[in-house]
Write a protein that holds these residues in place. Sequence first.
Motif, PDB file in Angstrom:
ATOM      1  N   LEU A 145      -8.147   5.554   4.665  1.00 34.05           N
ATOM      2  CA  LEU A 145      -8.030   4.095   4.635  1.00 34.05           C
ATOM      3  C   LEU A 145      -9.354   3.397   4.923  1.00 34.05           C
ATOM      4  O   LEU A 145      -9.974   3.641   5.958  1.00 34.05           O
ATOM      5  CB  LEU A 145      -6.979   3.670   5.678  1.00 34.05           C
ATOM      6  CG  LEU A 145      -6.737   2.192   5.896  1.00 34.05           C
ATOM      7  CD1 LEU A 145      -6.158   1.545   4.642  1.00 34.05           C
ATOM      8  CD2 LEU A 145      -5.798   1.993   7.092  1.00 34.05           C
ATOM      9  N   ASP A 146      -9.761   2.514   4.017  1.00 37.52           N
ATOM     10  CA  ASP A 146     -10.929   1.659   4.224  1.00 37.52           C
ATOM     11  C   ASP A 146     -10.499   0.440   5.048  1.00 37.52           C
ATOM     12  O   ASP A 146      -9.302   0.125   5.128  1.00 37.52           O
ATOM     13  CB  ASP A 146     -11.474   1.225   2.857  1.00 37.52           C
ATOM     14  CG  ASP A 146     -12.800   0.479   2.947  1.00 37.52           C
ATOM     15  OD1 ASP A 146     -13.533   0.651   3.940  1.00 37.52           O
ATOM     16  OD2 ASP A 146     -13.105  -0.277   2.005  1.00 37.52           O
ATOM     17  N   ILE A 147     -11.462  -0.260   5.628  1.00 31.36           N
ATOM     18  CA  ILE A 147     -11.142  -1.469   6.387  1.00 31.36           C
ATOM     19  C   ILE A 147     -11.209  -2.708   5.507  1.00 31.36           C
ATOM     20  O   ILE A 147     -10.248  -3.458   5.390  1.00 31.36           O
ATOM     21  CB  ILE A 147     -12.089  -1.647   7.602  1.00 31.36           C
ATOM     22  CG1 ILE A 147     -11.853  -0.550   8.627  1.00 31.36           C
ATOM     23  CG2 ILE A 147     -11.878  -3.021   8.242  1.00 31.36           C
ATOM     24  CD1 ILE A 147     -12.814  -0.582   9.805  1.00 31.36           C
ATOM     25  N   ASN A 148     -12.366  -2.941   4.899  1.00 27.67           N
ATOM     26  CA  ASN A 148     -12.605  -4.189   4.165  1.00 27.67           C
ATOM     27  C   ASN A 148     -12.184  -4.074   2.705  1.00 27.67           C
ATOM     28  O   ASN A 148     -12.835  -3.389   1.923  1.00 27.67           O
ATOM     29  CB  ASN A 148     -14.084  -4.578   4.263  1.00 27.67           C
ATOM     30  CG  ASN A 148     -14.495  -4.817   5.695  1.00 27.67           C
ATOM     31  OD1 ASN A 148     -13.851  -5.580   6.397  1.00 27.67           O
ATOM     32  ND2 ASN A 148     -15.543  -4.162   6.140  1.00 27.67           N
ATOM     33  N   MET A 149     -11.066  -4.757   2.382  1.00 28.36           N
ATOM     34  CA  MET A 149     -10.535  -4.776   1.015  1.00 28.36           C
ATOM     35  C   MET A 149      -9.907  -6.140   0.763  1.00 28.36           C
ATOM     36  O   MET A 149      -9.478  -6.803   1.695  1.00 28.36           O
ATOM     37  CB  MET A 149      -9.450  -3.696   0.853  1.00 28.36           C
ATOM     38  CG  MET A 149      -9.931  -2.283   0.989  1.00 28.36           C
ATOM     39  SD  MET A 149      -8.561  -1.108   0.877  1.00 28.36           S
ATOM     40  CE  MET A 149      -7.783  -1.316   2.486  1.00 28.36           C
ATOM     41  N   PRO A 150      -9.820  -6.518  -0.520  1.00 29.49           N
ATOM     42  CA  PRO A 150      -9.135  -7.776  -0.835  1.00 29.49           C
ATOM     43  C   PRO A 150      -7.617  -7.611  -0.728  1.00 29.49           C
ATOM     44  O   PRO A 150      -7.119  -6.496  -0.595  1.00 29.49           O
ATOM     45  CB  PRO A 150      -9.551  -8.026  -2.294  1.00 29.49           C
ATOM     46  CG  PRO A 150      -9.813  -6.657  -2.850  1.00 29.49           C
ATOM     47  CD  PRO A 150     -10.362  -5.852  -1.699  1.00 29.49           C
ATOM     48  N   THR A 151      -6.925  -8.712  -0.802  1.00 31.12           N
ATOM     49  CA  THR A 151      -5.455  -8.795  -0.787  1.00 31.12           C
ATOM     50  C   THR A 151      -4.878  -8.383   0.564  1.00 31.12           C
ATOM     51  O   THR A 151      -4.337  -9.206   1.274  1.00 31.12           O
ATOM     52  CB  THR A 151      -4.804  -7.980  -1.923  1.00 31.12           C
ATOM     53  OG1 THR A 151      -5.431  -8.326  -3.158  1.00 31.12           O
ATOM     54  CG2 THR A 151      -3.322  -8.254  -2.019  1.00 31.12           C
ATOM     55  N   LEU A 152      -4.968  -7.109   0.917  1.00 35.65           N
ATOM     56  CA  LEU A 152      -4.515  -6.639   2.227  1.00 35.65           C
ATOM     57  C   LEU A 152      -5.519  -5.592   2.695  1.00 35.65           C
ATOM     58  O   LEU A 152      -5.635  -4.514   2.111  1.00 35.65           O
ATOM     59  CB  LEU A 152      -3.109  -6.041   2.148  1.00 35.65           C
ATOM     60  CG  LEU A 152      -2.462  -5.664   3.484  1.00 35.65           C
ATOM     61  CD1 LEU A 152      -2.226  -6.901   4.345  1.00 35.65           C
ATOM     62  CD2 LEU A 152      -1.157  -4.926   3.270  1.00 35.65           C
TER      63      LEU A 152
END
Length: 140
Positions: free
Chosen positions: A65-72
């Motif tokens: 899992l990445d931290i910084n992403m769009p939407t959620l």
Amino acid sequence: MSKFNFGDVFIIDDDIVVRILVMKILKNIGYQGNIHQFENGELALNEITEPTKDVTKSGFNLVLLDINMPTLDGWGFLDGFTALADDQKKGHYITMITSSIDLSDKEKAFSYPDVKDFIQKPVSVQLLKDFLIQHKLLEE
């Protein structure tokens, strides 16, 4: 021959280059299972909570899992995941893989009981292999 002690892999990262790199690394070290890619946490959470999804034969899926992403983003995913029923959560082994070097992000990640590790990008063959061996997810 290597033995992987998990079922499917869920790569949740908005960067397609990272997703492809992680997929290639897993394949290169011998992983032959299913790899699911999601560009944000919402898509992944929807997949995990789909009623037809069962825990794999190996007992759990590996979630990167990445931290910084769009939407959620990763935090939103973790909030949603934490709210799930125990029987939905038990089948997933979550590890943060992020470019963040902020110590507060690492501390926040480990404040979620379902987060098992925190890995900083860039991802390499050795880094991923070491992580899998350390957590007994790979036996060589």
